[in-house]
Each structure stands twice: as C-alpha cells, then as structure tokens.
Design a protein around this motif. Structure first.
Motif, short mmCIF file in Angstrom:
data_model
loop_
_atom_site.label_atom_id
_atom_site.label_comp_id
_atom_site.label_asym_id
_atom_site.label_seq_id
_atom_site.Cartn_x
_atom_site.Cartn_y
_atom_site.Cartn_z
N SER A 28 0.81 -1.21 0.00
CA SER A 28 0.00 0.00 0.00
C SER A 28 0.85 1.26 0.00
CB SER A 28 -0.94 0.02 1.21
OG SER A 28 -0.19 0.14 2.40
N ASN A 31 2.05 1.27 4.64
CA ASN A 31 2.48 0.29 5.63
C ASN A 31 2.81 -1.00 4.89
OD1 ASN A 31 2.72 -1.64 7.62
ND2 ASN A 31 0.91 -0.99 8.74
N GLU A 33 3.16 -3.86 5.88
CA GLU A 33 2.41 -5.01 6.38
C GLU A 33 1.05 -5.14 5.71
OE1 GLU A 33 3.57 -7.29 8.64
OE2 GLU A 33 5.46 -6.23 8.40
N GLU A 34 0.55 -4.03 5.19
CA GLU A 34 -0.77 -4.03 4.57
C GLU A 34 -0.61 -3.99 3.06
OE1 GLU A 34 -3.03 -0.77 6.08
OE2 GLU A 34 -2.77 -1.39 8.15
N GLY A 35 -1.63 -4.41 2.37
CA GLY A 35 -1.59 -4.39 0.92
C GLY A 35 -2.93 -3.99 0.33
N GLU A 89 -10.77 -13.19 4.08
CA GLU A 89 -9.80 -12.11 4.12
C GLU A 89 -10.32 -10.75 3.67
OE1 GLU A 89 -6.76 -12.18 5.43
OE2 GLU A 89 -7.14 -14.25 5.99
N ASN A 92 -10.02 -7.74 5.75
CA ASN A 92 -8.66 -7.39 6.18
C ASN A 92 -7.80 -6.74 5.11
OD1 ASN A 92 -9.28 -8.69 8.64
ND2 ASN A 92 -8.73 -10.66 7.74
N ILE A 93 -8.22 -6.80 3.86
CA ILE A 93 -7.40 -6.27 2.77
C ILE A 93 -8.22 -5.26 1.97
CG2 ILE A 93 -6.06 -6.84 0.71
CD1 ILE A 93 -5.78 -9.68 1.79
N LYS A 94 -7.63 -4.10 1.76
CA LYS A 94 -8.30 -3.05 1.00
C LYS A 94 -8.22 -3.36 -0.49
CE LYS A 94 -8.10 1.89 0.10
NZ LYS A 94 -7.37 3.13 0.33
#
Length: 103
Positions: A28, A31, A33-35, A89, A92-94
């Motif tokens: 992203s 962060n 850790e995020e995608g 999921e 949890n994922i954009k």
C-alpha cells in the motif's frame, strides 16, 4: 473470475490485455504489512510480459472478453478455494480502484 490467459479489452482501452494472475496484492505504500488487492493483473497482448508495463484492474474495468483462458478441474478447485479465501480475508485487505483509462 476469469482464468489466466484470458484476453480482454478494458473500458476506454485500445490494446488487448492478457490476464496474468488473479488477486495480486501490492504494497500500500503506507504500511508494508498491509496491501491493496486487485481482481487481476495483465500485460499487453500479443507482446507478453514487460515488468514495466503490468496493469492492475478489477472485474468492473473489463469491457469485453475476446478469448477465455483454459479451464480444467484444477481451475475449478482454485476458484472455490479463492472464493473461500476471499470471504475470510476481504475485511482485512483493501481493494484497489481504477479511476482512469489504462492502455
């Protein structure tokens, strides 16, 4: 969900794209850790993959399917597993959005 190898036109697109994979997750930027995930990635057809010209898009960006890629029992199993994963999921994922034409 379309199989790998499917040839499509995007809305407002002028070149054919071939689907390379499904549900790619990109960093992203905010962060690591995020995608952000998209429904598909693709490359120009018939040229093939150029790492500098990979396109990310969603089902709603597809205007026309020219050719549908190969399907077999493994593809059907993947589709089921993917839908199960997506239900688990999705919160949890954009999901990424495409706001302009891509060529």
């Amino acid at each position: 969900m379309l199989p790998i190898g499917t040839i499509i036109y995007l809305k407002e697109g002028t070149s054919k794209l071939m689907i390379l994979n499904r549900a790619p997750i990109l960093p992203s930027g905010e962060n690591e850790e995020e995608g952000i995930w998209y429904d598909y990635s693709g490359c120009f057809y018939p040229q093939g993959l150029n790492p500098k010209e990979v396109f990310y898009f969603n089902e709603e960006n597809i205007d026309e399917v020219i050719f549908e890629g190969f399907k077999d029992n493994e593809e059907e199993r993947f589709q089921k597993l993917f839908q199960d994963w997506l239900q688990e999921e999705k919160p949890n994922i954009k999901k990424g959005t495409i706001t302009g034409p891509m060529e």
